[in-house]
Design a protein around this motif. Sequence first.
Motif, PDB file in Angstrom:
ATOM      1  N   SER A  81     -73.935 -21.426 -37.534  1.00 60.86           N
ATOM      2  CA  SER A  81     -74.697 -22.489 -38.188  1.00 60.86           C
ATOM      3  C   SER A  81     -74.040 -23.845 -37.907  1.00 60.86           C
ATOM      4  O   SER A  81     -72.867 -23.911 -37.522  1.00 60.86           O
ATOM      5  N   SER A  82     -74.814 -24.888 -38.117  1.00 61.63           N
ATOM      6  CA  SER A  82     -74.276 -26.248 -37.999  1.00 61.63           C
ATOM      7  C   SER A  82     -74.588 -26.989 -39.289  1.00 61.63           C
ATOM      8  O   SER A  82     -75.731 -26.967 -39.760  1.00 61.63           O
ATOM      9  N   THR A  83     -73.555 -27.642 -39.845  1.00 59.26           N
ATOM     10  CA  THR A  83     -73.764 -28.435 -41.051  1.00 59.26           C
ATOM     11  C   THR A  83     -73.582 -29.912 -40.713  1.00 59.26           C
ATOM     12  O   THR A  83     -72.631 -30.284 -40.015  1.00 59.26           O
TER      13      THR A  83
ATOM     14  N   GLU B 162     -76.811 -33.918 -46.936  1.00 60.89           N
ATOM     15  CA  GLU B 162     -76.251 -32.747 -46.255  1.00 60.89           C
ATOM     16  C   GLU B 162     -77.384 -31.838 -45.785  1.00 60.89           C
ATOM     17  O   GLU B 162     -78.424 -31.720 -46.445  1.00 60.89           O
TER      18      GLU B 162
ATOM     19  N   THR C 149     -77.674 -27.880 -43.640  1.00 56.18           N
ATOM     20  CA  THR C 149     -77.123 -26.787 -42.834  1.00 56.18           C
ATOM     21  C   THR C 149     -78.275 -26.106 -42.103  1.00 56.18           C
ATOM     22  O   THR C 149     -79.283 -25.737 -42.717  1.00 56.18           O
TER      23      THR C 149
END
Length: 664
Positions: A46-48, A87, A89
Amino acid sequence: MRIVLFVVFSVTVFSACFLGMKDKNPFKRYGLYEGTDLGLTYTPDSSTFRVWVPEAETVYMNFYDQSEGGESYVVEPMNPRENGLWELTMPGDLLAKFYTFQIFREGGWLPEVPDPYAKAVGVNGKRAMVIDLAQTNPEGWENDQRPPLDNFTDIIIYELHVRDLSTHPSSGIEHKGKFLGLTEMGTTNPAGQATGLDHIKSLGVTHVHLLPSFDYLSVDESRLDEPQFNWGYDPQNYNVPEGSYSTDPADGRVRIQEFKTLIQTLHDNGLRVIMDVVYNHTGATETSNFNCLAPGYYYRLNRDGTFSDASACGNEVASEREMVRKFMLESLKYWVEEYHIDGFRFDLMGIHDIETMNQISSTLHEIDPTIFIYGEGWTAGDSPLLEPYRALKKHTKQLEGIAAFSDDMRDGVKGHVFTHDARAFISGQEGLEESVKFGVVAATDHPQLDYEKVNYSNAAWANEPSQCINYASCHDNHTLWDRLLISAPDATEAQRIKMHKLANTIILTSQGVPFLHAGVELLRHKQKVENSYNSPDSINQINWNWKTEHEDVFEYYQGLIAMRKAHPAFRMPTTALVQEHLEFLGSPSTNTLAYHIKDNANGDSWKDIIVLFNGNLEAREFEIPGGDWQVIIKDGQIDQEGMGLHKGSKASVSGNSALLLIQE
Ligand code: CA
C-alpha cells in the motif's frame, strides 16, 4: 486575496507590537503538525499519502499512469485529520504511478500540484511519482563516504554549473549538460589536457559547489533537444533533482540515481559536494506547490495582502513560520541523509530569520559536524521581516556554525560589482587597502585593523575565520577576466593576467574559506555578459581550449592551491591564532599591503612567511625583516620548493603582483 496574513515573528509579542494590532494569522489555530511522515510512505502492499493543507473544504488526489498528459485513472478524496493534516492510504503496489493533489476552498478548485514533500517527480515536475528510494541507489552506495575534513578553514570551494563543465565540444565529455558529465574520467581537450572531473581533481580544490541542482522551473524538460539554459534560481520541487540534468526526465527514478552517482563519484575522488539551495523564494508564486495547498501561508505578505518580494523574484518565503521552518529543516536533512550532500550555500540568506538558520545548523551538525553551511548575507529588496531578525552578514556572529560571503573582500580586490568600470586594489585603485586587510584576517577582530576604513563593514562580523568566505568572483556579475577587460581597458593583456593572478593570490593566501568561480583558473570569460542566468551555453560554458591558451595561469592557480593545502599557516582555525601569528607590516605606499605570519603558525613547517601585495601598475619597494628569505611567489610564478634566495631588508615587488617569502 481574501485572507490577509501578517508576518509572524518568533516573538509574537514583538510582532503584535510592530503591527500595532492583534496578530490575525488565521493559520495559527492549526498549530504544528509534528509528524515527520509528510509525503509518501511506500510499501509494495500500500501507499500512504500525507499532506499539510490548513484551509480546505476538500482535498482530492489524482492518480496517473504517465508523467504528463492523459486522464487520471482514479481520483480519491483525502481524509482530514488534526492540525491541517490530510491522509489517504491506497491499497496495492503503486510503484511508478504518478499523483497530484487538488484542494477546494472558497467555492473553487485550485490547480493540481505535487506536494512540496515529493521526492520524485515526472517531466517538468508537474506530477509526483511513487518510487522505492532504495531502488535508486547506485552500486556501492552503502559504502559511500564523505572525504575527510578536519577544519572548515581547510575547504577550497569551486562553484560550478552542471552544464558549464561539459557543453563545449572541447570538453571531450560524452554526457554533455548532464549530472553524468561530472562522473566521466579520462576526458581531454583537443590538446590532450585533462577536462571535467580530472581537471577539477588536479586543480586541488576540496569542495564542488553546484549551482541549483534541485528541480527548477525555467528549463522545459520535455524539449531538451532545443537549446535552453538557466542558472536555476527558480525552485519548483525542493526535494527532487533537476530533470534536465538527467538522461530521462520523465522517469523520476533516473535523475535521483544519476545525481547520487555524481555525488558518489566525486566522493570517490576526494571531493565533497555542496548544494546551492534557494529556500528564500519559489519560481512560481500564485501557482507554486506551496501556494496551491496553503495559499499565502508559505510566503510573507505586505500589509495590503500582496506578496512581499525581498528576493526580487516575485515572492519571499516566510522561514519563521512553524511549518515553513519544519519544511526547510526536513528538506535539508533529507539531502544529507538520502544523497550524502556535504554542505549548503543559502541563496539570499538574509531573507531567512536567524532562528531558522541556527536550527538548521544544529540539526545538520548533529548528523555530521563537518557539513559546511554558508550563504549570501543580504536580501535583494526590503522585507517585512525586521532587520534584527534577518540572517545578514552583519549578524554572522549570531549565526552558529554558518559562514557568509565577504563582499568587502570581493569588491576591495576588484571593484564595486555594480560600477563596472570601477578599479580596485588589483588594478591600481587606492583606498581599498583596509578592505583587503579585512579579508586577509577573514572579517575577524584584529588589533591592527582600522574598521572605519573598510568599504562596507565598520566592525568584524566573523567570530572565527571559518565564518568568512573570501572570493573575487562567482557566477553573479562579470567573470574576473571580463571585469578586468571593462575596468582596465588601457592595460595590456600581460598586465591583466598579472591583476587576475594577484586577485586570487590574495584570496588563496588569506585566512577564512576561499571560493573560486569555476574556470577562473583558465581566465574564463562570458563575452562581457554580466548576469548570464538565461544566456545560451555559448556564453556560459567553459571552453577547454582556454586551458591550452593559458596553461601558465592554470599551473599558477594549481600551485597556489597546493601551497595552501601544504601550509596550515594560511588556514588558521581560530581568531586567537590569527591575532597571535599574523602581523601587518608597514606598507611603502598606497595600494600596497604587507604582512608577516610568524612562529610556525598553526603547526606550519615554515617558521616565517612574508606576504607582499602591490596593486599599483609600477613596482614598489617594501621594507621587510632582514635575513635570508626563500622566494615562493614572484612575478606571477609560484614554486613551493623555492625559486632562489632573497637577501636583505628591502624587497621590490613588480606592478600588480605578489611576492611571498619564507624562512624554514
Ligand atoms: Ca525542472
